[in-house]
Design a protein around this motif. Structure first.
Motif, PDB file in Angstrom:
ATOM      1  N   GLN A   3       0.839  -1.185   0.000  1.00  0.00           N
ATOM      2  CA  GLN A   3       0.000   0.000   0.000  1.00  0.00           C
ATOM      3  C   GLN A   3       0.877   1.238   0.000  1.00  0.00           C
ATOM      4  OE1 GLN A   3      -2.549  -0.413   3.429  1.00  0.00           O
ATOM      5  NE2 GLN A   3      -4.028  -1.673   2.309  1.00  0.00           N
ATOM      6  N   LEU A   4       0.510   2.212  -0.809  1.00  0.00           N
ATOM      7  CA  LEU A   4       1.227   3.467  -0.896  1.00  0.00           C
ATOM      8  C   LEU A   4       0.265   4.600  -0.593  1.00  0.00           C
ATOM      9  CD1 LEU A   4       3.141   2.865  -4.263  1.00  0.00           C
ATOM     10  CD2 LEU A   4       3.963   2.414  -1.950  1.00  0.00           C
ATOM     11  N   VAL A   5       0.679   5.504   0.274  1.00  0.00           N
ATOM     12  CA  VAL A   5      -0.161   6.629   0.661  1.00  0.00           C
ATOM     13  C   VAL A   5       0.637   7.911   0.533  1.00  0.00           C
ATOM     14  CG1 VAL A   5      -1.561   7.673   2.462  1.00  0.00           C
ATOM     15  CG2 VAL A   5      -1.497   5.195   2.232  1.00  0.00           C
ATOM     16  N   GLU A   6       0.153   8.816  -0.313  1.00  0.00           N
ATOM     17  CA  GLU A   6       0.813  10.094  -0.511  1.00  0.00           C
ATOM     18  C   GLU A   6       0.275  11.127   0.479  1.00  0.00           C
ATOM     19  OE1 GLU A   6       0.051   8.278  -4.677  1.00  0.00           O
ATOM     20  OE2 GLU A   6      -1.063   8.586  -2.814  1.00  0.00           O
ATOM     21  N   SER A   7       1.110  12.104   0.770  1.00  0.00           N
ATOM     22  CA  SER A   7       0.700  13.222   1.596  1.00  0.00           C
ATOM     23  C   SER A   7       1.561  14.427   1.244  1.00  0.00           C
ATOM     24  CB  SER A   7       0.817  12.897   3.084  1.00  0.00           C
ATOM     25  OG  SER A   7       2.160  12.627   3.446  1.00  0.00           O
ATOM     26  N   GLY A   8       1.135  15.587   1.681  1.00  0.00           N
ATOM     27  CA  GLY A   8       1.913  16.794   1.487  1.00  0.00           C
ATOM     28  C   GLY A   8       1.422  17.713   0.393  1.00  0.00           C
ATOM     29  N   GLY A   9       0.395  17.311  -0.327  1.00  0.00           N
ATOM     30  CA  GLY A   9      -0.132  18.175  -1.364  1.00  0.00           C
ATOM     31  C   GLY A   9      -0.846  19.374  -0.768  1.00  0.00           C
ATOM     32  N   GLY A  10      -1.117  20.337  -1.620  1.00  0.00           N
ATOM     33  CA  GLY A  10      -1.800  21.527  -1.165  1.00  0.00           C
ATOM     34  C   GLY A  10      -1.737  22.632  -2.184  1.00  0.00           C
ATOM     35  N   LEU A  11      -2.066  23.824  -1.742  1.00  0.00           N
ATOM     36  CA  LEU A  11      -2.076  25.010  -2.586  1.00  0.00           C
ATOM     37  C   LEU A  11      -0.872  25.875  -2.256  1.00  0.00           C
ATOM     38  CD1 LEU A  11      -3.480  26.971  -4.574  1.00  0.00           C
ATOM     39  CD2 LEU A  11      -4.731  27.873  -2.593  1.00  0.00           C
ATOM     40  N   VAL A  12      -0.105  26.209  -3.276  1.00  0.00           N
ATOM     41  CA  VAL A  12       1.059  27.067  -3.103  1.00  0.00           C
ATOM     42  C   VAL A  12       1.086  28.105  -4.208  1.00  0.00           C
ATOM     43  CG1 VAL A  12       2.416  25.290  -1.945  1.00  0.00           C
ATOM     44  CG2 VAL A  12       2.557  25.545  -4.427  1.00  0.00           C
ATOM     45  N   GLN A  13       1.784  29.190  -3.952  1.00  0.00           N
ATOM     46  CA  GLN A  13       1.957  30.222  -4.960  1.00  0.00           C
ATOM     47  C   GLN A  13       3.109  29.874  -5.889  1.00  0.00           C
ATOM     48  OE1 GLN A  13       2.475  33.895  -2.780  1.00  0.00           O
ATOM     49  NE2 GLN A  13       0.272  34.233  -2.655  1.00  0.00           N
ATOM     50  N   TYR A 113       5.633  -0.132 -13.243  1.00  0.00           N
ATOM     51  CA  TYR A 113       5.293  -0.054 -11.824  1.00  0.00           C
ATOM     52  C   TYR A 113       4.180  -1.020 -11.457  1.00  0.00           C
ATOM     53  CZ  TYR A 113       8.371   3.909 -11.659  1.00  0.00           C
ATOM     54  OH  TYR A 113       9.487   4.708 -11.737  1.00  0.00           O
ATOM     55  N   ASN A 114       4.320  -1.604 -10.286  1.00  0.00           N
ATOM     56  CA  ASN A 114       3.400  -2.632  -9.828  1.00  0.00           C
ATOM     57  C   ASN A 114       2.352  -2.117  -8.849  1.00  0.00           C
ATOM     58  OD1 ASN A 114       6.471  -4.019  -9.806  1.00  0.00           O
ATOM     59  ND2 ASN A 114       4.912  -5.074 -11.049  1.00  0.00           N
ATOM     60  N   TYR A 115       2.658  -1.042  -8.157  1.00  0.00           N
ATOM     61  CA  TYR A 115       1.769  -0.519  -7.126  1.00  0.00           C
ATOM     62  C   TYR A 115       1.646   0.979  -7.260  1.00  0.00           C
ATOM     63  CZ  TYR A 115       3.327  -5.000  -5.302  1.00  0.00           C
ATOM     64  OH  TYR A 115       3.667  -6.325  -5.172  1.00  0.00           O
ATOM     65  N   TRP A 116       0.470   1.483  -6.920  1.00  0.00           N
ATOM     66  CA  TRP A 116       0.184   2.907  -7.046  1.00  0.00           C
ATOM     67  C   TRP A 116      -0.571   3.429  -5.840  1.00  0.00           C
ATOM     68  CZ3 TRP A 116       1.597   5.942 -11.266  1.00  0.00           C
ATOM     69  CH2 TRP A 116       2.132   5.232 -12.354  1.00  0.00           C
ATOM     70  N   GLY A 117      -0.252   4.655  -5.457  1.00  0.00           N
ATOM     71  CA  GLY A 117      -1.042   5.341  -4.457  1.00  0.00           C
ATOM     72  C   GLY A 117      -2.216   6.036  -5.107  1.00  0.00           C
ATOM     73  N   GLN A 118      -3.068   6.622  -4.303  1.00  0.00           N
ATOM     74  CA  GLN A 118      -4.266   7.271  -4.816  1.00  0.00           C
ATOM     75  C   GLN A 118      -4.038   8.712  -5.247  1.00  0.00           C
ATOM     76  OE1 GLN A 118      -7.342   6.713  -1.835  1.00  0.00           O
ATOM     77  NE2 GLN A 118      -7.899   4.731  -2.713  1.00  0.00           N
ATOM     78  N   GLY A 119      -2.919   9.278  -4.873  1.00  0.00           N
ATOM     79  CA  GLY A 119      -2.579  10.603  -5.331  1.00  0.00           C
ATOM     80  C   GLY A 119      -2.898  11.700  -4.335  1.00  0.00           C
ATOM     81  N   THR A 120      -2.204  12.810  -4.492  1.00  0.00           N
ATOM     82  CA  THR A 120      -2.436  13.994  -3.688  1.00  0.00           C
ATOM     83  C   THR A 120      -2.432  15.210  -4.604  1.00  0.00           C
ATOM     84  OG1 THR A 120      -1.681  15.240  -1.738  1.00  0.00           O
ATOM     85  CG2 THR A 120       0.027  14.303  -3.149  1.00  0.00           C
ATOM     86  N   GLN A 121      -3.365  16.110  -4.378  1.00  0.00           N
ATOM     87  CA  GLN A 121      -3.528  17.262  -5.254  1.00  0.00           C
ATOM     88  C   GLN A 121      -2.494  18.332  -4.946  1.00  0.00           C
ATOM     89  OE1 GLN A 121      -5.925  17.884  -7.823  1.00  0.00           O
ATOM     90  NE2 GLN A 121      -4.567  19.645  -8.204  1.00  0.00           N
ATOM     91  N   VAL A 122      -1.855  18.817  -5.982  1.00  0.00           N
ATOM     92  CA  VAL A 122      -0.950  19.953  -5.894  1.00  0.00           C
ATOM     93  C   VAL A 122      -1.485  21.041  -6.806  1.00  0.00           C
ATOM     94  CG1 VAL A 122       1.360  20.835  -6.383  1.00  0.00           C
ATOM     95  CG2 VAL A 122       1.069  18.588  -5.313  1.00  0.00           C
ATOM     96  N   THR A 123      -1.744  22.198  -6.245  1.00  0.00           N
ATOM     97  CA  THR A 123      -2.246  23.324  -7.016  1.00  0.00           C
ATOM     98  C   THR A 123      -1.302  24.504  -6.841  1.00  0.00           C
ATOM     99  OG1 THR A 123      -4.539  22.600  -6.709  1.00  0.00           O
ATOM    100  CG2 THR A 123      -4.182  24.877  -7.413  1.00  0.00           C
ATOM    101  N   VAL A 124      -0.845  25.044  -7.946  1.00  0.00           N
ATOM    102  CA  VAL A 124       0.075  26.177  -7.934  1.00  0.00           C
ATOM    103  C   VAL A 124      -0.642  27.370  -8.538  1.00  0.00           C
ATOM    104  CG1 VAL A 124       2.334  27.042  -8.586  1.00  0.00           C
ATOM    105  CG2 VAL A 124       1.999  24.590  -8.205  1.00  0.00           C
ATOM    106  N   SER A 125      -0.810  28.401  -7.756  1.00  0.00           N
ATOM    107  CA  SER A 125      -1.498  29.596  -8.219  1.00  0.00           C
ATOM    108  C   SER A 125      -0.507  30.565  -8.847  1.00  0.00           C
ATOM    109  CB  SER A 125      -2.237  30.269  -7.067  1.00  0.00           C
ATOM    110  OG  SER A 125      -1.339  30.686  -6.049  1.00  0.00           O
ATOM    111  N   SER A 126      -0.989  31.338  -9.793  1.00  0.00           N
ATOM    112  CA  SER A 126      -0.145  32.295 -10.485  1.00  0.00           C
ATOM    113  C   SER A 126      -0.066  33.613  -9.741  1.00  0.00           C
ATOM    114  CB  SER A 126      -0.656  32.525 -11.908  1.00  0.00           C
ATOM    115  OG  SER A 126      -1.978  33.023 -11.882  1.00  0.00           O
TER     116      SER A 126
END
Length: 126
Positions: A3-13, A113-126
């Motif tokens: 099992q793979l679990v991503e974390s740390g995504g978010g909104l950044v400038q 690749y054999n295994y995948w996490g569900q992903g984490t959203q990264v949004t970069v604002s202009s």
């Protein structure tokens, strides 16, 4: 098995930094290669970075070379993606992936690749 679990995504400038983590559990001894991919709306999933077990071999997409750094801490069963100088075009869902063996430059191919996490959203604002 794994099992793979991503974390740390978010909104950044734009120009900011973000660090993603991918925690692995299960049969982690099989995870020779850890990779990062991303997928933006309307686009195919694309390779971002990958790292072998020892950390001595890394691969980057041209679009992130020099800005992103992939690393791993095997004692913690965790891979990381340090993202600097972020741009709006970096906005995507970032997923980590694991392969049971090393494919060299083939690590750029999501098909290895054999295994995948569900992903984490990264949004970069202009």
């Amino acid at each position: 098995q794994v099992q793979l679990v991503e974390s740390g995504g978010g909104l950044v400038q734009a120009g900011g930094s973000l660090r993603l983590s991918c925690a692995a559990s299960g049969r982690t001894f099989t995870l020779y290669t850890m990779g990062w991919f991303r997928q933006a709306p309307g686009k195919e999933r694309e390779f971002v970075a990958a790292i072998a077990w020892s950390g001595g071999s890394t691969y980057y997409a041209d679009s992130v070379e020099g800005r992103f750094t992939v690393s791993r801490d095997n004692a913690k069963n965790t891979a990381y993606l340090q993202m600097n100088s972020l741009r709006p075009e970096d906005t995507a869902v970032y997923s980590c992936a694991a392969a049971r063996f090393y494919s060299g430059s083939g690590s750029r191919d999501k098909g290895v690749y054999n295994y995948w996490g569900q992903g984490t959203q990264v949004t970069v604002s202009s």
